[in-house]
Design an enzyme around this catalytic site. Sequence first.
Site, PDB file in Angstrom:
ATOM      1  N   LYS A  90      56.719  44.655  51.288  1.00 44.12           N
ATOM      2  CA  LYS A  90      57.355  44.430  52.584  1.00 44.12           C
ATOM      3  C   LYS A  90      58.601  45.293  52.728  1.00 44.12           C
ATOM      4  CE  LYS A  90      56.901  40.149  53.994  1.00 44.12           C
ATOM      5  NZ  LYS A  90      57.197  38.716  53.804  1.00 44.12           N
ATOM      6  N   ARG A 150      63.331  36.961  53.120  1.00 42.76           N
ATOM      7  CA  ARG A 150      61.872  37.090  53.008  1.00 42.76           C
ATOM      8  C   ARG A 150      61.487  37.603  51.630  1.00 42.76           C
ATOM      9  NH1 ARG A 150      60.672  41.123  57.946  1.00 42.76           N
ATOM     10  NH2 ARG A 150      58.577  40.201  57.859  1.00 42.76           N
ATOM     11  N   GLY A 201      50.723  31.816  48.105  1.00 42.96           N
ATOM     12  CA  GLY A 201      51.239  30.783  47.212  1.00 42.96           C
ATOM     13  C   GLY A 201      52.647  31.090  46.740  1.00 42.96           C
ATOM     14  N   MET A 259      56.729  31.997  47.721  1.00 42.72           N
ATOM     15  CA  MET A 259      57.628  31.374  48.671  1.00 42.72           C
ATOM     16  C   MET A 259      57.492  31.967  50.065  1.00 42.72           C
ATOM     17  SD  MET A 259      61.673  31.146  48.611  1.00 42.72           S
ATOM     18  CE  MET A 259      62.251  31.509  50.241  1.00 42.72           C
ATOM     19  N   ARG A 261      51.902  47.039  57.159  1.00 46.55           N
ATOM     20  CA  ARG A 261      51.284  47.377  55.860  1.00 46.55           C
ATOM     21  C   ARG A 261      49.883  47.886  56.160  1.00 46.55           C
ATOM     22  NH1 ARG A 261      50.595  41.083  54.239  1.00 46.55           N
ATOM     23  NH2 ARG A 261      49.484  40.620  56.129  1.00 46.55           N
ATOM     24  N   HIS A 312      33.070  25.066  38.655  1.00 49.44           N
ATOM     25  CA  HIS A 312      31.772  25.146  37.983  1.00 49.44           C
ATOM     26  C   HIS A 312      30.721  25.720  38.923  1.00 49.44           C
ATOM     27  CE1 HIS A 312      27.852  23.474  36.662  1.00 49.44           C
ATOM     28  NE2 HIS A 312      28.310  23.813  35.471  1.00 49.44           N
ATOM     29  N   ARG A 321      11.431  46.152  30.225  1.00 50.88           N
ATOM     30  CA  ARG A 321      11.154  45.088  29.251  1.00 50.88           C
ATOM     31  C   ARG A 321       9.652  44.907  29.154  1.00 50.88           C
ATOM     32  NH1 ARG A 321      15.133  43.266  32.701  1.00 50.88           N
ATOM     33  NH2 ARG A 321      17.123  42.692  31.737  1.00 50.88           N
ATOM     34  N   ARG A 359      11.530  49.230  26.156  1.00 46.65           N
ATOM     35  CA  ARG A 359      12.014  48.455  25.012  1.00 46.65           C
ATOM     36  C   ARG A 359      10.848  47.729  24.362  1.00 46.65           C
ATOM     37  NH1 ARG A 359      16.226  43.677  25.957  1.00 46.65           N
ATOM     38  NH2 ARG A 359      14.378  42.607  26.734  1.00 46.65           N
ATOM     39  N   GLU A 405      23.405  46.654  20.286  1.00 47.71           N
ATOM     40  CA  GLU A 405      23.730  45.349  20.859  1.00 47.71           C
ATOM     41  C   GLU A 405      24.165  44.345  19.802  1.00 47.71           C
ATOM     42  OE1 GLU A 405      20.264  43.629  22.716  1.00 47.71           O
ATOM     43  OE2 GLU A 405      18.916  44.530  21.266  1.00 47.71           O
ATOM     44  N   SER A 452      21.232  53.028  23.637  1.00 49.93           N
ATOM     45  CA  SER A 452      21.436  52.325  24.894  1.00 49.93           C
ATOM     46  C   SER A 452      22.173  51.033  24.582  1.00 49.93           C
ATOM     47  CB  SER A 452      20.092  52.031  25.562  1.00 49.93           C
ATOM     48  OG  SER A 452      20.315  51.290  26.733  1.00 49.93           O
ATOM     49  N   GLY A 483      23.248  47.481  24.830  1.00 46.86           N
ATOM     50  CA  GLY A 483      22.807  46.212  25.422  1.00 46.86           C
ATOM     51  C   GLY A 483      24.028  45.320  25.495  1.00 46.86           C
ATOM     52  N   THR A 484      24.768  45.454  26.586  1.00 45.32           N
ATOM     53  CA  THR A 484      26.081  44.800  26.604  1.00 45.32           C
ATOM     54  C   THR A 484      25.989  43.292  26.791  1.00 45.32           C
ATOM     55  OG1 THR A 484      26.272  45.406  28.922  1.00 45.32           O
ATOM     56  CG2 THR A 484      27.371  46.831  27.328  1.00 45.32           C
ATOM     57  N   ASN A 485      24.838  42.772  27.210  1.00 48.61           N
ATOM     58  CA  ASN A 485      24.726  41.307  27.285  1.00 48.61           C
ATOM     59  C   ASN A 485      24.779  40.720  25.876  1.00 48.61           C
ATOM     60  OD1 ASN A 485      24.307  41.779  29.945  1.00 48.61           O
ATOM     61  ND2 ASN A 485      22.142  41.236  29.960  1.00 48.61           N
ATOM     62  N   ASP A 486      23.896  41.224  24.995  1.00 48.42           N
ATOM     63  CA  ASP A 486      23.902  40.719  23.629  1.00 48.42           C
ATOM     64  C   ASP A 486      25.182  41.110  22.907  1.00 48.42           C
ATOM     65  OD1 ASP A 486      21.828  39.047  22.531  1.00 48.42           O
ATOM     66  OD2 ASP A 486      20.408  40.576  23.204  1.00 48.42           O
ATOM     67  N   CYS A 494      22.338  49.418  29.333  1.00 42.94           N
ATOM     68  CA  CYS A 494      21.286  48.740  30.083  1.00 42.94           C
ATOM     69  C   CYS A 494      21.574  47.257  30.248  1.00 42.94           C
ATOM     70  CB  CYS A 494      19.928  48.959  29.432  1.00 42.94           C
ATOM     71  SG  CYS A 494      19.813  48.248  27.785  1.00 42.94           S
ATOM     72  N   TYR A 505      24.571  57.743  31.284  1.00 41.56           N
ATOM     73  CA  TYR A 505      24.033  57.002  32.435  1.00 41.56           C
ATOM     74  C   TYR A 505      24.296  55.512  32.298  1.00 41.56           C
ATOM     75  CZ  TYR A 505      20.162  55.450  29.472  1.00 41.56           C
ATOM     76  OH  TYR A 505      19.422  54.873  28.479  1.00 41.56           O
TER      77      TYR A 505
HETATM   78  P1  ADP Z   1      54.923  36.498  55.590  1.00 37.83           P
HETATM   79  O1  ADP Z   1      54.969  37.390  54.417  1.00 37.83           O
HETATM   80  O2  ADP Z   1      54.397  35.149  55.317  1.00 37.83           O
HETATM   81  O3  ADP Z   1      54.295  37.181  56.773  1.00 37.83           O
HETATM   82  P2  ADP Z   1      57.450  37.130  56.756  1.00 37.83           P
HETATM   83  O4  ADP Z   1      58.601  37.410  55.874  1.00 37.83           O
HETATM   84  O5  ADP Z   1      56.784  38.314  57.328  1.00 37.83           O
HETATM   85  O6  ADP Z   1      56.447  36.206  55.962  1.00 37.83           O
HETATM   86  O7  ADP Z   1      57.998  36.190  57.922  1.00 37.83           O
HETATM   87  C1  ADP Z   1      57.319  35.145  58.576  1.00 37.83           C
HETATM   88  C2  ADP Z   1      57.467  35.257  60.083  1.00 37.83           C
HETATM   89  O8  ADP Z   1      58.829  35.328  60.444  1.00 37.83           O
HETATM   90  C3  ADP Z   1      56.819  36.515  60.589  1.00 37.83           C
HETATM   91  O9  ADP Z   1      56.125  36.252  61.780  1.00 37.83           O
HETATM   92  C4  ADP Z   1      57.969  37.423  60.837  1.00 37.83           C
HETATM   93  O10 ADP Z   1      57.665  38.328  61.851  1.00 37.83           O
HETATM   94  C5  ADP Z   1      59.091  36.461  61.236  1.00 37.83           C
HETATM   95  N1  ADP Z   1      60.392  37.028  60.881  1.00 37.83           N
HETATM   96  C6  ADP Z   1      60.815  37.412  59.666  1.00 37.83           C
HETATM   97  N2  ADP Z   1      62.043  37.950  59.717  1.00 37.83           N
HETATM   98  C7  ADP Z   1      62.420  37.904  61.005  1.00 37.83           C
HETATM   99  C8  ADP Z   1      63.595  38.327  61.702  1.00 37.83           C
HETATM  100  N3  ADP Z   1      64.602  38.911  61.057  1.00 37.83           N
HETATM  101  N4  ADP Z   1      63.658  38.111  63.023  1.00 37.83           N
HETATM  102  C9  ADP Z   1      62.625  37.516  63.658  1.00 37.83           C
HETATM  103  N5  ADP Z   1      61.498  37.110  63.073  1.00 37.83           N
HETATM  104  C10 ADP Z   1      61.393  37.294  61.755  1.00 37.83           C
HETATM  105 MG    MG Z   2      19.359  42.113  23.886  1.00 40.38          MG
HETATM  106 MG    MG Z   3      54.748  38.733  57.560  1.00 33.48          MG
END
Ligand code: ADP
Ligand code: MG
Ligand code: MG
Length: 902
Positions: free
Chosen positions: A29, A98, A107, A109, A343, A459, A582, A637, A767, A786, A788-791, A854, A874
């Site tokens: 970012k 951010r 996951g 922050m 991005r 699973h 085979r 084989r 193998e 050749s 035989g990477t499974n075995d 193979c 190959y």
């Molecule tokens: P994420 O990585 O989850 O997209 P961001 O850091 O991009 O998190 O921010 C979450 C939201 O907050 C986005 O929609 C972003 O455009 C908005 N945002 C972040 N910084 C600002 C800012 N300085 N002014 C206004 N909106 C912001």
């Molecule tokens: Mg075998």
């Molecule tokens: Mg964002």
Amino acid sequence: MAAQETVEHKYVYDFAEGNKDLKDLLGGKGANLAEMTNLGLPVPPGFTITTEACKAYLTTGREPDGLAAQIEAHLESLEREMGRKLGDPQDPLLVSVRSGAKFSMPGMMETVLNVGLNDRSVVGLSAQAGGNDRFAWDSYRRLIQMFGKTVCEVPGEEFEHALDEAKRAKGTQNDLDLDADDLRGLVDAYKKIFAKHTGREFPQEPREQLDLAIRAVFESWNAERAVVYRRQERIPADLGTAVNVVAMVFGNLGADSGTGVAFTRDPGSGAQGIYGDYLANAQGEDVVAGIRNTVPLQELEQIDKKSYDELLDYMARLEEHYKDLCDIEFTIERGKLWMLQTRVGKRTAAAAFVIAGQLVDEGLIDLDEALHRVNGAQLAQLMFPRFRLDHEFQPVAKGIGASPGAASGKVVFTSARAVELAAEGESVILVRRETNPDDLNGMIAAKGILTSRGGKTSHAAVVARGMGKTCVSGADELDVNVPAKKFIVAGQTVTEGDVVSIDGTTGKVYLGEVPVMPSEVVQYFEGSLDPEHIDNPLVRAVHRIMTHADAKRRLLVRTNADTGADAARARRFGAEGIGLCRTEHMFLGDRRELVERLILASTGEEREAALAALLPLQREDFIDIFREMDGLPVTVRLIDPPLHEFLPPLEQLAVNVAVAQERGEDVAKEEALLAAVRRMHEENPMLGLRGVRLGLVIPGLFAMQVRAIAEAAVEVTGAGGTACPEIMVPLVGAVQELETVRAEAEKIIAEVVGDSGVEVLIGTMIEVPRAALTAGQIAEAAQFFSFGTNDLTQMGWGFSRDDVEGAFFWRYLELGIFGISPFESIDREGVGRLVRIAAEEGRAARPGLKLGVCGEHGGDPDSVHFFHEVGLDYVSCSPFRVPVARLEAGRAAITTTGSDSR
Ligand code: ADP
Ligand code: MG
Ligand code: MG
């Protein structure tokens, strides 16, 4: 040490100081915000705290020396630039904090917006906005909510409840109906929630808010979820995250403000055009949260033409600059456009190919780069049949696309019922909360598997992928009741026998039978779509990129095929020979009788008679295959599995004998078979009498096969074709084994081939770990290896594949002991090392030794790159994977540097 004190380490970069290539230091970012700033795009000013500062914090438990002062200095210059001070009661500067690592990680922050607001500056903010109290208090309550949740771990639902309560009191469902007084009341409620959970008041000091938020981002790097995610995705644990501090701009200032996301091309299909969503009078997080309905980006043209035109111009410039599809976050504050993020955007498999092709057409990238930007996993996805969704079908639930494909069938809830119905020829979908090893038979019988719990490493997901079976896992909208044989979804009850359809790529679940359409990409590979004459952009792009991959690759691609029909299909897919034919299936069906005679033979004559009867049948099999592979090498084989696999199971025989005896019938043959099965019983058949050991123990067996191969080759060649057989001896662990087999085989070959011009090579599988470690000796007797990477994986790890994948691999994956099953993708460090040793020592002993693989890894994208690096000649894989291997072999040949694309 003294030097360290004088040369201060730089931990903070102004946006103007960074660029897009500094992702390691500034995170994705931050690096891209810097890049946009340098391009002259309107990015709100700000700065980035480096991943190094994060790493230092995480190792020592405190901010590194100098960091606080550098933040202070950058904050001051930001304040100067904005003409406002952080949290100033009269005219406050607000910032967002951010997180942003090198690789995007769900996951981690979230962002905290509106940092700098407190009981006093909220009044100043209102004044700034021309007396807009509602806006100011709304911003404040958002700060307490986000700060509480992400910095202080206050349960988010409590804030949600308080917000719902305020709306209920007002008699509305819409946030916008809450006025300034309502929001002021909500701020009080939020503060109480905050104090209750943290034992302190909401921090009023702006700089303290900022420091706590920065520290929380640092710490989020080691949150448990993030740690597990990284282990699974093989993201190094020591990268750290950067922190971006950005001056706030406001999309929630009224109808002339708003926020949105945009893509420079359609990330679904790759089509050119304008794609995105816009939401008036809102802050960024509202778009994602889906609180209100967004409008298509095109409508912004009517709402605010000036900003719209400007945005389109920036989008074009970004695409030109990044030479790829970009996704963008933007905000409009009172008619002024601000760019908040960009991005290189994620896209579907189809879009990846189409866009790469378009960019070549536009002259922005060359074909090497286009090849680099697509991958085998995407191609594999495009080769599955898909649902035809152009009419009424709406998904009723969405889980995780755990194993790709499109499957429809009758719902069943138990493994036993799945087996029963499948035996009657029905397609069934096995539905469970989660599966366990007892469900294996049902999973084998089912067309697809649907669970309401568990992720990609559950699973169900692991086993389904291993079987190549469609699976949707973790569809948690499904309320599954196995004892009652029903599930409830979207208010509807689905009982046993009802039809559902599941899409293992998208994770979507449909009621009823959705029609399936074949993959155009497969049709193209099969030769029924001519890329020059059809108007399908995907097929044209695939054709173009595949052609380039074929031109670039050094690895040849062969196929694993046991029949003429498979061989023909694989050849259309581009196979350049057979790497593994085979011969076991040639002993099944109505030929079992002959195998039984062979096993029961009590004299040499009886055994020879059985083998003589098998010989012409085998010869016909090989003739068929050599014809289809005319001119290309075919590795056959010699028989590998233990012979008792060809006899009926012990229990069945015992019952047969008992029943026949009861009826007073002649049971001599059954009894003999029963005795044979008892005699041949093995505790560990995979480590027992199989492979080369059979050839050395059962006289005449290998000789018969060698003769059939040689005779077939002579016949095909005599009829004007060219057969190129390569005889492969399985399970060799010592050169003496191979030498013994080879001496006998060479005699037979010389006798059969005469002066027909046919050439037959003799080589071995590698193998058994011992074979890899003594490859130098074995190469003296082998014309090719050749792998035989499974075995090799089974014996290298000591995993019995049939047992471990169903029993506990899910746990190993969950713990991150490996990120992917070593049967799916080769374990480079361990099993791969055995391959490397054998390749090097084999070639040292016999220069030019032909090397191939193979095992199933031959069609796995990552493994193909490894085999390229090791210098094999190959890879060989199932017919369907041949195009994937061709593509990846091409990518391996052009990849000179490590790529960051994940
Ligand atoms: P994420 O990585 O989850 O997209 P961001 O850091 O991009 O998190 O921010 C979450 C939201 O907050 C986005 O929609 C972003 O455009 C908005 N945002 C972040 N910084 C600002 C800012 N300085 N002014 C206004 N909106 C912001
Ligand atoms: Mg075998
Ligand atoms: Mg964002």
